[in-house]
Scaffold this motif. Structure first.
Motif, PDB file in Angstrom:
ATOM      1  N   ALA A 192      21.846  64.726  90.018  1.00 15.25           N
ATOM      2  CA  ALA A 192      22.779  64.337  91.144  1.00 15.25           C
ATOM      3  C   ALA A 192      22.094  63.999  92.463  1.00 15.25           C
ATOM      4  CB  ALA A 192      23.602  65.881  91.813  1.00 15.25           C
ATOM      5  N   ASN A 193      22.684  63.177  93.375  1.00 10.62           N
ATOM      6  CA  ASN A 193      22.153  62.961  94.675  1.00 10.62           C
ATOM      7  C   ASN A 193      21.016  61.928  94.598  1.00 10.62           C
ATOM      8  OD1 ASN A 193      21.788  63.195  97.432  1.00 10.62           O
ATOM      9  ND2 ASN A 193      22.068  65.495  97.304  1.00 10.62           N
ATOM     10  N   VAL A 194      21.185  61.030  93.719  1.00 11.36           N
ATOM     11  CA  VAL A 194      20.070  60.007  93.662  1.00 11.36           C
ATOM     12  C   VAL A 194      20.543  58.690  94.337  1.00 11.36           C
ATOM     13  CG1 VAL A 194      19.045  58.566  91.852  1.00 11.36           C
ATOM     14  CG2 VAL A 194      19.580  60.835  91.184  1.00 11.36           C
ATOM     15  N   THR A 195      19.516  58.128  94.851  1.00 11.89           N
ATOM     16  CA  THR A 195      19.445  56.881  95.517  1.00 11.89           C
ATOM     17  C   THR A 195      18.669  56.026  94.951  1.00 11.89           C
ATOM     18  OG1 THR A 195      20.221  57.802  97.821  1.00 11.89           O
ATOM     19  CG2 THR A 195      19.362  55.594  97.830  1.00 11.89           C
ATOM     20  N   LYS A 196      19.177  54.804  94.435  1.00 14.67           N
ATOM     21  CA  LYS A 196      18.237  53.838  93.698  1.00 14.67           C
ATOM     22  C   LYS A 196      17.578  52.740  94.517  1.00 14.67           C
ATOM     23  CE  LYS A 196      20.307  54.965  89.082  1.00 14.67           C
ATOM     24  NZ  LYS A 196      20.943  54.261  87.948  1.00 14.67           N
ATOM     25  N   ILE A 197      16.262  52.711  94.434  1.00 16.75           N
ATOM     26  CA  ILE A 197      15.778  51.501  95.296  1.00 16.75           C
ATOM     27  C   ILE A 197      15.338  50.578  94.323  1.00 16.75           C
ATOM     28  CG2 ILE A 197      14.350  50.851  97.127  1.00 16.75           C
ATOM     29  CD1 ILE A 197      14.658  53.953  98.247  1.00 16.75           C
ATOM     30  N   GLU A 198      16.055  49.500  93.885  1.00 17.19           N
ATOM     31  CA  GLU A 198      15.480  48.530  93.052  1.00 17.19           C
ATOM     32  C   GLU A 198      14.462  47.513  93.895  1.00 17.19           C
ATOM     33  OE1 GLU A 198      17.314  47.504  89.858  1.00 17.19           O
ATOM     34  OE2 GLU A 198      18.379  49.140  89.876  1.00 17.19           O
ATOM     35  N   ALA A 199      13.156  47.928  93.817  1.00 18.13           N
ATOM     36  CA  ALA A 199      12.225  47.073  94.558  1.00 18.13           C
ATOM     37  C   ALA A 199      10.886  47.396  94.088  1.00 18.13           C
ATOM     38  CB  ALA A 199      12.157  47.403  95.969  1.00 18.13           C
ATOM     39  N   LYS A 200      10.012  46.611  94.089  1.00 13.18           N
ATOM     40  CA  LYS A 200       8.669  46.652  93.836  1.00 13.18           C
ATOM     41  C   LYS A 200       8.047  47.954  94.512  1.00 13.18           C
ATOM     42  CE  LYS A 200       6.491  42.769  94.426  1.00 13.18           C
ATOM     43  NZ  LYS A 200       5.557  41.661  94.158  1.00 13.18           N
ATOM     44  N   ALA A 201       6.947  48.616  94.122  1.00  9.32           N
ATOM     45  CA  ALA A 201       6.629  49.973  94.911  1.00  9.32           C
ATOM     46  C   ALA A 201       6.179  49.609  96.529  1.00  9.32           C
ATOM     47  CB  ALA A 201       5.432  50.588  94.330  1.00  9.32           C
ATOM     48  N   THR A 202       5.156  48.445  96.301  1.00 13.99           N
ATOM     49  CA  THR A 202       4.683  47.951  97.728  1.00 13.99           C
ATOM     50  C   THR A 202       5.791  47.525  98.621  1.00 13.99           C
ATOM     51  OG1 THR A 202       4.400  45.710  96.929  1.00 13.99           O
ATOM     52  CG2 THR A 202       2.688  47.210  96.884  1.00 13.99           C
ATOM     53  N   VAL A 203       6.973  47.154  98.240  1.00 17.86           N
ATOM     54  CA  VAL A 203       8.237  46.851  99.234  1.00 17.86           C
ATOM     55  C   VAL A 203       9.182  48.180  99.454  1.00 17.86           C
ATOM     56  CG1 VAL A 203      10.212  45.521  99.318  1.00 17.86           C
ATOM     57  CG2 VAL A 203       8.134  44.418  98.465  1.00 17.86           C
ATOM     58  N   GLY A 204       9.548  48.864  98.525  1.00 17.91           N
ATOM     59  CA  GLY A 204      10.503  49.905  98.439  1.00 17.91           C
ATOM     60  C   GLY A 204       9.872  51.164  99.190  1.00 17.91           C
ATOM     61  N   VAL A 205       8.575  51.319  98.730  1.00 19.80           N
ATOM     62  CA  VAL A 205       7.929  52.596  99.340  1.00 19.80           C
ATOM     63  C   VAL A 205       7.788  52.458 100.656  1.00 19.80           C
ATOM     64  CG1 VAL A 205       6.025  54.301  99.003  1.00 19.80           C
ATOM     65  CG2 VAL A 205       7.173  53.456  97.165  1.00 19.80           C
ATOM     66  N   PRO A 206       7.145  51.500 101.229  1.00 25.27           N
ATOM     67  CA  PRO A 206       6.911  51.581 102.687  1.00 25.27           C
ATOM     68  C   PRO A 206       8.101  51.367 103.632  1.00 25.27           C
ATOM     69  CG  PRO A 206       5.507  49.904 101.639  1.00 25.27           C
ATOM     70  CD  PRO A 206       6.340  50.495 100.600  1.00 25.27           C
ATOM     71  N   GLU A 207       8.949  50.743 103.220  1.00 21.64           N
ATOM     72  CA  GLU A 207      10.211  50.982 103.644  1.00 21.64           C
ATOM     73  C   GLU A 207      11.112  52.372 103.878  1.00 21.64           C
ATOM     74  OE1 GLU A 207      12.343  46.688 102.709  1.00 21.64           O
ATOM     75  OE2 GLU A 207      13.329  48.238 102.047  1.00 21.64           O
ATOM     76  N   LEU A 208      11.075  52.953 102.788  1.00 20.97           N
ATOM     77  CA  LEU A 208      11.655  54.344 102.636  1.00 20.97           C
ATOM     78  C   LEU A 208      10.680  55.294 103.477  1.00 20.97           C
ATOM     79  CD1 LEU A 208      13.419  56.506 101.579  1.00 20.97           C
ATOM     80  CD2 LEU A 208      11.775  56.881  99.608  1.00 20.97           C
ATOM     81  N   VAL A 209       9.400  54.976 103.647  1.00 15.67           N
ATOM     82  CA  VAL A 209       8.531  55.968 104.285  1.00 15.67           C
ATOM     83  C   VAL A 209       8.566  55.541 105.868  1.00 15.67           C
ATOM     84  CG1 VAL A 209       6.028  56.573 105.274  1.00 15.67           C
ATOM     85  CG2 VAL A 209       6.742  56.330 102.660  1.00 15.67           C
ATOM     86  N   SER A 210       8.759  54.454 106.174  1.00 17.18           N
ATOM     87  CA  SER A 210       9.125  54.156 107.675  1.00 17.18           C
ATOM     88  C   SER A 210      10.328  54.856 108.402  1.00 17.18           C
ATOM     89  CB  SER A 210       8.921  52.610 108.130  1.00 17.18           C
ATOM     90  OG  SER A 210      10.189  52.197 107.258  1.00 17.18           O
ATOM     91  N   GLU A 211      11.352  54.886 107.490  1.00 16.98           N
ATOM     92  CA  GLU A 211      12.666  55.324 107.803  1.00 16.98           C
ATOM     93  C   GLU A 211      12.328  56.990 107.705  1.00 16.98           C
ATOM     94  OE1 GLU A 211      15.485  52.130 106.017  1.00 16.98           O
ATOM     95  OE2 GLU A 211      16.070  54.488 105.945  1.00 16.98           O
ATOM     96  N   LEU A 212      11.677  57.556 107.077  1.00 19.61           N
ATOM     97  CA  LEU A 212      11.574  59.207 106.920  1.00 19.61           C
ATOM     98  C   LEU A 212      10.301  59.352 108.228  1.00 19.61           C
ATOM     99  CD1 LEU A 212      10.963  59.550 103.079  1.00 19.61           C
ATOM    100  CD2 LEU A 212      12.638  60.645 104.675  1.00 19.61           C
ATOM    101  N   MET A 213       9.501  58.490 108.711  1.00 21.35           N
ATOM    102  CA  MET A 213       8.655  58.640 109.711  1.00 21.35           C
ATOM    103  C   MET A 213       9.419  58.661 110.969  1.00 21.35           C
ATOM    104  SD  MET A 213       6.013  59.981 108.057  1.00 21.35           S
ATOM    105  CE  MET A 213       4.551  59.867 109.423  1.00 21.35           C
ATOM    106  N   ARG A 214      10.488  58.040 111.121  1.00 17.72           N
ATOM    107  CA  ARG A 214      11.137  57.744 112.444  1.00 17.72           C
ATOM    108  C   ARG A 214      11.322  59.020 113.208  1.00 17.72           C
ATOM    109  NH1 ARG A 214      15.993  53.539 112.363  1.00 17.72           N
ATOM    110  NH2 ARG A 214      16.565  54.456 110.470  1.00 17.72           N
TER     111      ARG A 214
END
Ligand code: APR
Length: 242
Positions: A220-242
């Motif tokens: 349950a509760n899965v969000t899929k980010i269809e992206a390469k790691a060097t794109v998807g991970v920094p984006e997710l991290v910058s939102e978590l660090m806001r």
């Protein structure tokens, strides 16, 4: 990530919450280290049975040693990428545990301080008599003449196919207490690592970053980010660090 632009991520501002990340070969792909299932069943041109099983070690230890020496050389020549560095940055705000299936040390070299290596780490050797005796390897070559304190030959400190995964129960306990779970760059093709996501409670938000997101069943509760790691991970991290 467009669809998250206005959505408040579940942990934004929640300092000290525990983020658990499970990574696979895909996070190191952009550092130049090949993944497993993209290389038509061979691992750098070798059959797994010839180089990554206890039987292979019994049959031809020199070939196994040579194979891992070549892998170790590639790891030492590789550099962490933006995804490794972004995950390390999370430690500035959250408690972070990285559980990796990778035997490279790129998470540590990017600055992550809490890394659980499910399948061992190629920069260490282990006694072929007592697996709990492990030693750092300086440089890229582990010689066939090197022995442990018990006098038995040193082998790579990696979990071979068919061997137990000593850290799996620790890893499942960590997943059970995650406040947020991130899966990066794994096909979830190899058990028991692939079962770890099922230890994360239903209500916990889970993010999967992968250009070809693997199918997960009954999660349950899965969000899929269809992206390469060097794109998807920094984006997710910058939102978590806001
Ligand atoms: N960014 C993110 N993910 C990527 C990228 C990338 N640039 N390139 C490939 N991937 C994804 C693939 O889509 C795939 O889902 O990485 C995953 C790699 O899967 P595998 O090659 O199966 O690697 P992994 O899941 O780590 O294998 C698990 O199997 O062979 C054993 O012990 C070995 O630890 C390994 C385990």
């Amino acid at each position: 990530m467009k669809d998250h632009a206005n959505q408040k991520l579940p942990l934004q501002g929640v300092r000290g919450a525990h983020i658990v990340i499970l990574t696979g070969a895909g996070i190191s792909a952009e550092s130049g280290l090949k993944t497993f299932r993209d290389s038509d069943g061979l691992w750098e041109g070798y059959n797994i049975e010839d180089v990554a099983t206890p039987e292979a070690w019994q049959r031809d230890p020199a070939l196994v040693q040579q194979f891992y020496n070549e892998r170790r050389k590639s790891v030492l020549e590789a550099e962490p990428n933006a995804a490794h560095y972004a995950l390390a940055k999370l430690e500035g705000k959250y408690k972070v545990t990285i559980i990796t299936q990778n035997i490279d040390d790129l998470h540590e070299r990017a600055g992550s301080t809490n890394v659980v290596h499910l399948h061992g780490v190629i920069t260490r050797s282990q006694s072929s008599k007592n697996a709990r005796l492990t030693y750092p390897i300086t440089g890229w070559e582990l010689g066939m003449d090197e022995v442990c304190e018990l006098g038995s030959p040193l082998r790579p400190h990696v979990v071979w196919f068919g061997e137990m995964v000593p850290m799996i129960s620790t890893a499942s306990q960590i997943c059970a207490i995650a406040d947020l779970f991130i899966l990066v760059g794994t096909s979830l093709a190899v058990y028991p690592a692939s079962g770890l996501i099922n230890y994360v409670p239903d209500e916990i938000p889970k993010y999967i970053v992968d250009p070809k997101v693997p199918t997960v069943y009954n999660v349950a509760n899965v969000t899929k980010i269809e992206a390469k790691a060097t794109v998807g991970v920094p984006e997710l991290v910058s939102e978590l660090m806001r």
